[in-house]
Design a protein around this motif. Sequence first.
Motif, PDB file in Angstrom:
ATOM      1  N   TRP A 148       8.669  51.356  32.012  1.00  0.00           N
ATOM      2  CA  TRP A 148       9.097  51.109  33.399  1.00  0.00           C
ATOM      3  C   TRP A 148       9.995  49.873  33.454  1.00  0.00           C
ATOM      4  CZ3 TRP A 148       5.108  50.160  37.915  1.00  0.00           C
ATOM      5  CH2 TRP A 148       5.735  50.397  39.145  1.00  0.00           C
ATOM      6  N   GLU A 149       9.538  48.793  32.804  1.00  0.00           N
ATOM      7  CA  GLU A 149      10.304  47.543  32.855  1.00  0.00           C
ATOM      8  C   GLU A 149      11.623  47.636  32.094  1.00  0.00           C
ATOM      9  OE1 GLU A 149       8.703  43.707  32.734  1.00  0.00           O
ATOM     10  OE2 GLU A 149       7.961  44.172  34.741  1.00  0.00           O
ATOM     11  N   SER A 150      11.664  48.442  31.048  1.00  0.00           N
ATOM     12  CA  SER A 150      12.931  48.594  30.331  1.00  0.00           C
ATOM     13  C   SER A 150      13.963  49.291  31.209  1.00  0.00           C
ATOM     14  CB  SER A 150      12.726  49.371  29.027  1.00  0.00           C
ATOM     15  OG  SER A 150      12.543  50.753  29.260  1.00  0.00           O
ATOM     16  N   VAL A 151      13.496  50.216  32.067  1.00  0.00           N
ATOM     17  CA  VAL A 151      14.397  50.887  33.006  1.00  0.00           C
ATOM     18  C   VAL A 151      14.821  49.907  34.101  1.00  0.00           C
ATOM     19  CG1 VAL A 151      14.641  52.808  34.620  1.00  0.00           C
ATOM     20  CG2 VAL A 151      13.354  53.121  32.510  1.00  0.00           C
ATOM     21  N   GLU A 152      13.889  49.106  34.590  1.00  0.00           N
ATOM     22  CA  GLU A 152      14.244  48.094  35.598  1.00  0.00           C
ATOM     23  C   GLU A 152      15.243  47.092  35.032  1.00  0.00           C
ATOM     24  OE1 GLU A 152      10.631  47.588  38.713  1.00  0.00           O
ATOM     25  OE2 GLU A 152      10.348  46.550  36.810  1.00  0.00           O
ATOM     26  N   ASP A 153      15.133  46.811  33.751  1.00  0.00           N
ATOM     27  CA  ASP A 153      16.024  45.834  33.125  1.00  0.00           C
ATOM     28  C   ASP A 153      17.470  46.316  33.095  1.00  0.00           C
ATOM     29  OD1 ASP A 153      16.450  43.321  31.705  1.00  0.00           O
ATOM     30  OD2 ASP A 153      16.763  44.546  29.910  1.00  0.00           O
ATOM     31  N   LEU A 154      17.689  47.613  33.250  1.00  0.00           N
ATOM     32  CA  LEU A 154      19.060  48.132  33.292  1.00  0.00           C
ATOM     33  C   LEU A 154      19.854  47.500  34.442  1.00  0.00           C
ATOM     34  CD1 LEU A 154      18.188  51.885  32.701  1.00  0.00           C
ATOM     35  CD2 LEU A 154      19.609  50.497  31.183  1.00  0.00           C
ATOM     36  N   GLU A 155      19.134  47.169  35.520  1.00  0.00           N
ATOM     37  CA  GLU A 155      19.770  46.541  36.680  1.00  0.00           C
ATOM     38  C   GLU A 155      19.401  45.069  36.805  1.00  0.00           C
ATOM     39  OE1 GLU A 155      21.938  48.112  38.408  1.00  0.00           O
ATOM     40  OE2 GLU A 155      21.613  50.078  37.492  1.00  0.00           O
ATOM     41  N   GLY A 156      18.840  44.503  35.726  1.00  0.00           N
ATOM     42  CA  GLY A 156      18.457  43.093  35.767  1.00  0.00           C
ATOM     43  C   GLY A 156      17.301  42.817  36.692  1.00  0.00           C
ATOM     44  N   LYS A 157      16.421  43.838  36.899  1.00  0.00           N
ATOM     45  CA  LYS A 157      15.333  43.690  37.860  1.00  0.00           C
ATOM     46  C   LYS A 157      13.946  43.704  37.220  1.00  0.00           C
ATOM     47  CE  LYS A 157      17.924  45.859  41.637  1.00  0.00           C
ATOM     48  NZ  LYS A 157      17.976  47.006  42.588  1.00  0.00           N
ATOM     49  N   ALA A 158      13.872  43.577  35.910  1.00  0.00           N
ATOM     50  CA  ALA A 158      12.572  43.552  35.248  1.00  0.00           C
ATOM     51  C   ALA A 158      11.781  42.325  35.719  1.00  0.00           C
ATOM     52  CB  ALA A 158      12.752  43.515  33.739  1.00  0.00           C
TER      53      ALA A 158
ATOM     54  N   GLY B  86      31.489  58.000  23.090  1.00  0.00           N
ATOM     55  CA  GLY B  86      32.359  57.665  24.202  1.00  0.00           C
ATOM     56  C   GLY B  86      31.689  57.329  25.510  1.00  0.00           C
ATOM     57  N   PHE B  87      30.381  57.157  25.511  1.00  0.00           N
ATOM     58  CA  PHE B  87      29.696  56.793  26.744  1.00  0.00           C
ATOM     59  C   PHE B  87      29.903  55.309  27.062  1.00  0.00           C
ATOM     60  CE2 PHE B  87      27.301  60.566  25.426  1.00  0.00           C
ATOM     61  CZ  PHE B  87      27.200  61.253  26.632  1.00  0.00           C
ATOM     62  N   ASP B  88      29.901  55.008  28.360  1.00  0.00           N
ATOM     63  CA  ASP B  88      29.920  53.621  28.818  1.00  0.00           C
ATOM     64  C   ASP B  88      28.460  53.160  28.843  1.00  0.00           C
ATOM     65  OD1 ASP B  88      30.380  51.180  29.940  1.00  0.00           O
ATOM     66  OD2 ASP B  88      31.068  51.925  31.873  1.00  0.00           O
ATOM     67  N   VAL B  89      28.018  52.579  27.737  1.00  0.00           N
ATOM     68  CA  VAL B  89      26.587  52.382  27.502  1.00  0.00           C
ATOM     69  C   VAL B  89      26.035  51.158  28.224  1.00  0.00           C
ATOM     70  CG1 VAL B  89      24.865  51.896  25.729  1.00  0.00           C
ATOM     71  CG2 VAL B  89      26.650  53.586  25.297  1.00  0.00           C
ATOM     72  N   LYS B  90      24.863  51.375  28.816  1.00  0.00           N
ATOM     73  CA  LYS B  90      24.081  50.285  29.404  1.00  0.00           C
ATOM     74  C   LYS B  90      22.672  50.390  28.843  1.00  0.00           C
ATOM     75  CE  LYS B  90      24.419  49.242  33.826  1.00  0.00           C
ATOM     76  NZ  LYS B  90      24.221  49.280  35.307  1.00  0.00           N
ATOM     77  N   VAL B  91      22.088  49.251  28.445  1.00  0.00           N
ATOM     78  CA  VAL B  91      20.742  49.272  27.873  1.00  0.00           C
ATOM     79  C   VAL B  91      19.815  48.324  28.617  1.00  0.00           C
ATOM     80  CG1 VAL B  91      21.626  49.861  25.585  1.00  0.00           C
ATOM     81  CG2 VAL B  91      21.199  47.471  26.150  1.00  0.00           C
ATOM     82  N   GLY B  92      18.547  48.685  28.628  1.00  0.00           N
ATOM     83  CA  GLY B  92      17.508  47.820  29.170  1.00  0.00           C
ATOM     84  C   GLY B  92      16.390  47.688  28.161  1.00  0.00           C
ATOM     85  N   GLU B  93      15.801  46.514  28.044  1.00  0.00           N
ATOM     86  CA  GLU B  93      14.720  46.291  27.087  1.00  0.00           C
ATOM     87  C   GLU B  93      13.564  45.552  27.737  1.00  0.00           C
ATOM     88  OE1 GLU B  93      15.623  44.625  23.301  1.00  0.00           O
ATOM     89  OE2 GLU B  93      17.402  45.855  22.968  1.00  0.00           O
ATOM     90  N   SER B  94      12.370  45.866  27.251  1.00  0.00           N
ATOM     91  CA  SER B  94      11.169  45.177  27.724  1.00  0.00           C
ATOM     92  C   SER B  94      10.286  44.855  26.526  1.00  0.00           C
ATOM     93  CB  SER B  94      10.408  46.067  28.712  1.00  0.00           C
ATOM     94  OG  SER B  94       9.169  45.482  29.058  1.00  0.00           O
ATOM     95  N   SER B  95       9.978  43.584  26.327  1.00  0.00           N
ATOM     96  CA  SER B  95       9.159  43.152  25.206  1.00  0.00           C
ATOM     97  C   SER B  95       7.677  43.306  25.520  1.00  0.00           C
ATOM     98  CB  SER B  95       9.460  41.686  24.878  1.00  0.00           C
ATOM     99  OG  SER B  95       8.544  41.183  23.923  1.00  0.00           O
ATOM    100  N   LEU B  96       6.903  43.683  24.505  1.00  0.00           N
ATOM    101  CA  LEU B  96       5.452  43.777  24.679  1.00  0.00           C
ATOM    102  C   LEU B  96       4.808  42.407  24.811  1.00  0.00           C
ATOM    103  CD1 LEU B  96       4.285  46.677  22.313  1.00  0.00           C
ATOM    104  CD2 LEU B  96       4.946  46.759  24.708  1.00  0.00           C
TER     105      LEU B  96
END
Length: 478
Positions: free
Chosen positions: A453-463, A371-381
Amino acid sequence: MVVGELTQERDVIVIGGGPGGYHAAIRAAQLGRQVTIIEKNKLGGVCLNEGCIPSKVHTAAAQSFQRMGPFLQLGLDTSGVTFDLPRLQQHKKKVVEQLIQGVIALCKANKIEIIEGEASFISASKIGVENGHQYDTFTFNDVIIAAGCKKEPIAEIHHHALTPTSIWTLEQLPSELILYGNDDFTLEAATTFNSLGSKVTLILPPEQHDFTFDPSINKELQRQLKKQKIKIYKAHTTPQFMFDDVQWEVAFEQGKNESVILESSHSYCAEKRKPSTESLGIQRLGIHLSDEGFIKINAACRTNIASIYAIGDITEGPALAVKAIKQGKVAAENIAGEPSECDFTFLPRIVQSIPPIASVGMTETEAIEKGFDVKVGESSLQSNGYASILGQKEGFTKTVTDAKTDLVLGIHIMGAQAVEMISTGTLAVEMVARHEDMLFPSYPHPSVNESMWESVEDLEGKAIHKAPKVTKQKVTSS
């Protein structure tokens, strides 16, 4: 059988000297208790002697062998490198023996008594130990059951088939290898032997046609296996294994009315665990068991009998050494009067496959189902500087959060140094980290760690190293 003349008294008895058992024994000794380990085979248990360590010797060899290609771009000529399985087996035996001797030395330094034999309960305060013709009885103040579990194949199969332990004892590399299963051990074996030169085929069991990772890792894993030329079949019926003393034939149904028959020089079958409670005689004590026969314990690792604790594979939950080790320490601390408890909500999971996989916390699917309102961030190697230096650009880091609270729910990594990096993720979810908590620290540069770090930044579209999403503008005519 020779029966001892007198029942001997002991303080704390640990039944089983595997990872959980010897950690429990040492912790109890550190806290001032007199400890005795009863072990029927070898100290270190299945993990050290047959499982975790022997298998990781092989996966380390395969991962190193697989990295030979990128070494050329670093100026290292590896064109003459070959693989010698018998020599690897010699190294494995040396590593295992060194570690066993280390455990023995630690037990001796902590004044822990080691008794060889198989233990079984006579009553809630007395056990018998049988060792050949010798049989002794002991009373105890507290006991920790760390006896592990038995294993049995997930399908009926000839005794010549390889198992998750025997596959690591081969002295000759299989020319062909069929593996049946979809668990972590099977995946490690598949990518390891494929990297070392075997022609590998993987059969996924009925109703288990996907791996049990986060959906993003499952998808990338399928791509990686295909890239490595590992053939995958999704069985709709349990395969029939036939062996004629020379070659294996494996028959099963795939899809609707599609019969498949495969031939191979070697065959492997995954195993399921079965608790080793019958030989211990715990049924006569009234210890509470699960429907499957595993010992039920509370957060302090105590059974329904106050002086009897249980840890590791013989208890409910995943069969992981990290679980047994934590439980062993917790049980010992409670026995010594120090309140302690286990919470495996955030248990890290690692697979030393090619490429490696590591995860902790909820997958994206699990978070949605809860039931969480899910948001994901990803960063490719692919965009990570140090991964480019290493020539290991396959993989990514994914962070799963709750959009309403920014709470980090899970972290999933596939690729170079994934296993080492997951400790950061484990600390984050254990400490109830939020999005900003993982953004604030500085991450070392250059390092593969920056992908987290970049995967977390990607949560806000800031990677920084990820192109912005292209939004299509609606064109209206004047």
